[in-house]
Design an enzyme around this catalytic site. Structure first.
Site, mmCIF file in Angstrom:
data_model
loop_
_atom_site.group_PDB
_atom_site.id
_atom_site.type_symbol
_atom_site.label_atom_id
_atom_site.label_comp_id
_atom_site.label_asym_id
_atom_site.label_seq_id
_atom_site.Cartn_x
_atom_site.Cartn_y
_atom_site.Cartn_z
ATOM 1 N N GLU A 44 -3.727 5.200 -0.300
ATOM 2 C CA GLU A 44 -4.330 3.947 0.197
ATOM 3 C C GLU A 44 -4.898 3.124 -0.964
ATOM 4 O O GLU A 44 -4.824 1.895 -0.961
ATOM 5 C CB GLU A 44 -5.406 4.259 1.242
ATOM 6 C CG GLU A 44 -4.806 4.759 2.559
ATOM 7 C CD GLU A 44 -5.855 5.102 3.609
ATOM 8 O OE1 GLU A 44 -5.839 4.497 4.684
ATOM 9 O OE2 GLU A 44 -6.700 5.983 3.344
ATOM 10 N N GLU A 60 -3.053 12.686 6.738
ATOM 11 C CA GLU A 60 -4.263 12.788 7.588
ATOM 12 C C GLU A 60 -3.990 13.398 8.951
ATOM 13 O O GLU A 60 -4.862 14.057 9.520
ATOM 14 C CB GLU A 60 -4.886 11.397 7.773
ATOM 15 C CG GLU A 60 -5.576 10.833 6.553
ATOM 16 C CD GLU A 60 -4.645 10.134 5.577
ATOM 17 O OE1 GLU A 60 -5.154 9.545 4.609
ATOM 18 O OE2 GLU A 60 -3.402 10.180 5.769
#
Length: 705
Positions: A108, A128
């Site tokens: 990210e 995740e």
């Protein structure tokens, strides 16, 4: 330059501010790293001489994700989404030079940079989902805008890692540097080239991969349908899809708010507790007393006795780990068949395009087969994988005792048999250990390492080293009938048999177990494993069975007909023309009815929830006995055994974690209720009783090694 001991340091290199993240071992995004990144962006903004910012990681990683030490603690500012907005909004070029892992929050960070270079060998991913979460710092918003819905969802729903070249092909990075290149130097060269070319600031949030709304929506709908099938019962995959729908429908800032809201829902989901437990538990199982007491022995060559399904699978696992392997079989025909079994695995990979013929040839060059035990004279560790019968195993061990060099580790792959008895049958019991692989051994992650009474600590340490090199999840088990997994399995299978005789059909029981999250129910598993195996075990144990214990004969009636499951095209289910999915069989239901009558049982109906209460109570109760007797070191070892060897749903954390989440007092109350019908079977584990009386749970015993 900022202080040298800081986790984020900055250095001027001409027009470029090089920002280095130095938070060993993996540059995780701790609060100090987030603050350091924010400060570095502010420093660049305030310096007219600086035209570009280059982010690099020190050591072996770019950034491998969130700091797991912060899990479960209150969030400390600055938040990652805020830092990344600051990074992306910079009016000076921001470039990421990625080497090693860029995972989760690390990717990210890279996505909020304006340009990305990856060194070959880098691993990029958004894993995740494996922790019950979703990428919560703009990953669900920037990734689809950059690479489209399909590729973005593939990364986020699988949690897999993409290599640098694949990342380039999908548009996740802009350039790949050759393997071994220094990321800082390559990044600097790239930054200067971009400046020379007057490259514009290019914000990922403005990328246009979602421009064709109709096509993107069609991809999203297809992924939704696929995920509903694949991720049945899971919470976070659905939330990831909702986030991507938001990326399609909402302006970026609104999409970010939606992502945050859904991220918090994932954080609060009970599945998250189970997945986090599984994540940490699988890392704890290698912490054993013997590893503290001794170093592993030399481990360079492996021998395998037996070339059947299990022997071939173990051979492939050893070859894949880089070992030379010597396989021994009883005659030329068997050794040819053993080699063919090994090659079949690699040929399957070649057929799927996952391996080249050259790679297979290089692997098979480390394989040799022989009909002479003397071929094992120099191996460091030998694994016996022959028929599950004590006399056969002892005969093999007698041969190994004769030919193996001093200090060689001699292992048995038995699933049930007494390894102390096998060890006692040769002159070097200190070298004997159990290595219980699960079939198919080259794919299944679990390795039960069974520790007999006389074994040396360095042999146990060697077995754990083997597991590590084979990329297996090891669990230390003590010697008893069935060790951890099969011992507990025998008890909850018995509970399933009682339910079947009492009125639930095998098909309803399987359905209830699948609804709970297992891929298959117990009767489907029996058909897959082969009914003859269980039948042989029941006959072996018949003489020692408590005559007062209830015994359901339905499985014996089915086995007597030669219906052994998939391999005979019928067992509990019908498998016409070798079908993999079974059909219900009215003749089996007739056998069940006849057996109920013979046993004098009046059938009653059960809800799926009532089935699972009994099934799980039996599993947890026996799990408690296994911990109490020291067969498992800790409750988490039982959890990991079931997650990796028996298909237990990962989001529930394992049977002992599940029991903690439900409440041990509730489970004990159930067992006491069921004991009114059958006090011999439903005998509460003294450990369960003790924990409930003290107001403690299984988790309290996980620290005890």
């Amino acid at each position: 330059m900022s202080a040298e001991n800081a986790v984020v340091t900055t250095a001027r290199e001409g027009r470029v501010l090089v920002v280095t993240i130095n938070n060993p071992p993996v540059n995780a995004l701790s609060q100090a790293v987030r603050q350091g990144l924010a400060d570095a962006v502010a420093q660049a903004q305030g310096d007219g001489e600086i035209k570009a910012v280059l982010l690099v990681g020190s050591g072996k990683a770019f950034i491998a994700g969130a700091d797991i030490r912060e899990f479960g603690k209150p969030a400390m500012p600055p938040s990652l989404p805020d830092v990344l907005m600051q990074l992306e909004s910079s009016d000076k070029l921001v470039i990421a030079a990625i080497h090693g892992p860029a995972l989760g929050g690390g990717l990210e960070v890279a996505l909020s940079c304006h340009y990305r270079l990856a060194v070959s060998g880098a691993k990029l991913g958004l894993p995740e989902v494996q922790l019950g979460l979703l990428p919560g710092a703009g990953g669900t918003q920037r990734t689809p805008r950059l690479i489209g819905v399909k590729a973005a969802l593939d990364l986020m729903l699988s949690g897999r890692h993409a290599g640098a070249e694949e990342a380039l092909a999908m548009g996740l990075v802009d350039q790949v540097a050759p393997a071994g290149t220094d990321a800082r130097s390559a990044g600097l060269a790239y930054a200067n080239q971009l400046l020379d070319d007057k490259a514009p600031v290019r914000r990922t949030r403005e990328a246009a991969a979602l421009a064709d709304k109709a096509a993107a929506q069609a991809e999203l709908d297809a992924a939704k349908a696929e995920s509903a099938k694949k991720n049945r019962g899971l919470f976070s995959p659905g939330k990831i899809i909702e986030c991507v729908q938001g990326a399609l429908d909402l302006p970026f800032d609104e999409g970010m708010k939606n992502e945050r809201k859904l991220f918090v829902q994932c954080l609060e989901s009970p599945q998250r507790a189970g997945l986090i437990h599984a994540f940490f538990a699988e890392r704890e199982t290698a912490k054993i007393p013997e590893a503290k007491a001794a170093a592993p022995r030399a481990l360079n060559t492996i021998g395998v006795v037996g070339g059947g399904t299990m022997g071939a699978g173990i051979t492939v696992a050893a070859l894949d780990a880089g070992f030379p392997v010597v396989m021994v079989e009883r005659d030329d025909e068997s050794i040819a068949r053993g080699r063919a079994n090994v090659e079949k695995v690699y040929d399957g990979l070649i057929a799927k395009g996952r391996m080249t013929a050259e790679k297979k040839a290089a692997i098979m060059a480390r394989y040799s087969g022989s009909t002479d035990y003397a071929a094992l004279a120099q191996v460091d560790l030998v694994i016996e994988a022959v028929f599950e019968e004590m006399g056969v195993k002892k005969a093999v061990f007698a041969e190994l005792d004769k030919v193996c060099k001093g200090g060689a580790v001699i292992a048995t792959n038995t699933s049930y048999l007494d390894i102390d008895a096998i060890a006692a049958s040769i002159s070097r019991p200190q070298d004997v250990i159990g290595l219980h692989f699960f079939s198919p051994a080259n794919i299944m992650k679990l390795l039960e390492i069974v520790v007999p009474a006389k074994v040396s600590a360095d042999v146990v340490a060697t077995a754990f080293e083997l597991a590590k090199r084979m990329k297996k999840i090891p669990v230390r088990a003590g010697v008893c009938d069935g060790f951890i997994g099969n011992r507990i399995l025998a008890v909850y299978r018995e509970a399933a048999n009682y339910l079947m005789e009492d009125g639930a059909s095998p098909y309803q029981i399987d359905e209830a177990v699948r609804e709970f999250g297992y891929p298959m129910g117990p009767f489907q598993v029996a058909d897959l494993a082969g009914g003859d195996i269980g039948w042989a075990t029941r006959k072996r144990k018949a003489a020692t069975r408590d005559p007062k214990a209830r015994y359901v004969q339905i499985a014996d009636r089915i086995a007597e007909k030669g219906w052994f499951g998939q391999k005979t095209q019928r067992g509990y289910y019908l498998y016409p023309q070798g079908a993999r999915i079974g059909q219900q069989d009215p003749e089996v239901l007739a056998i069940v009815d006849a057996e109920r009558q013979r046993a004098g049982v009046t059938p009653r109906s059960f809800t799926n929830e009532e089935i699972m209460r009994r099934y799980m109570a039996a599993m947890v109760n026996e799990g408690a006995n296994v911990v109490r007797e020291g067969i498992a070191l800790r409750p988490l070892d039982v959890d990991v055994t079931f997650l990796y060897g028996y298909g237990f749903p990962r989001f529930r954390g394992g049977p002992m974690k599940w029991a903690d989440m439900v409440g041990l007092d509730k489970i004990l109350a159930d067992i006491r209720e069921f004991a009114k019908e059958d006090a011999l079977f439903w005998k509460p584990s003294p450990l369960l009783v003790e924990l409930v009386e003290k107001g403690e749970n299984f988790e309290s015993l996980n620290k005890a090694v």
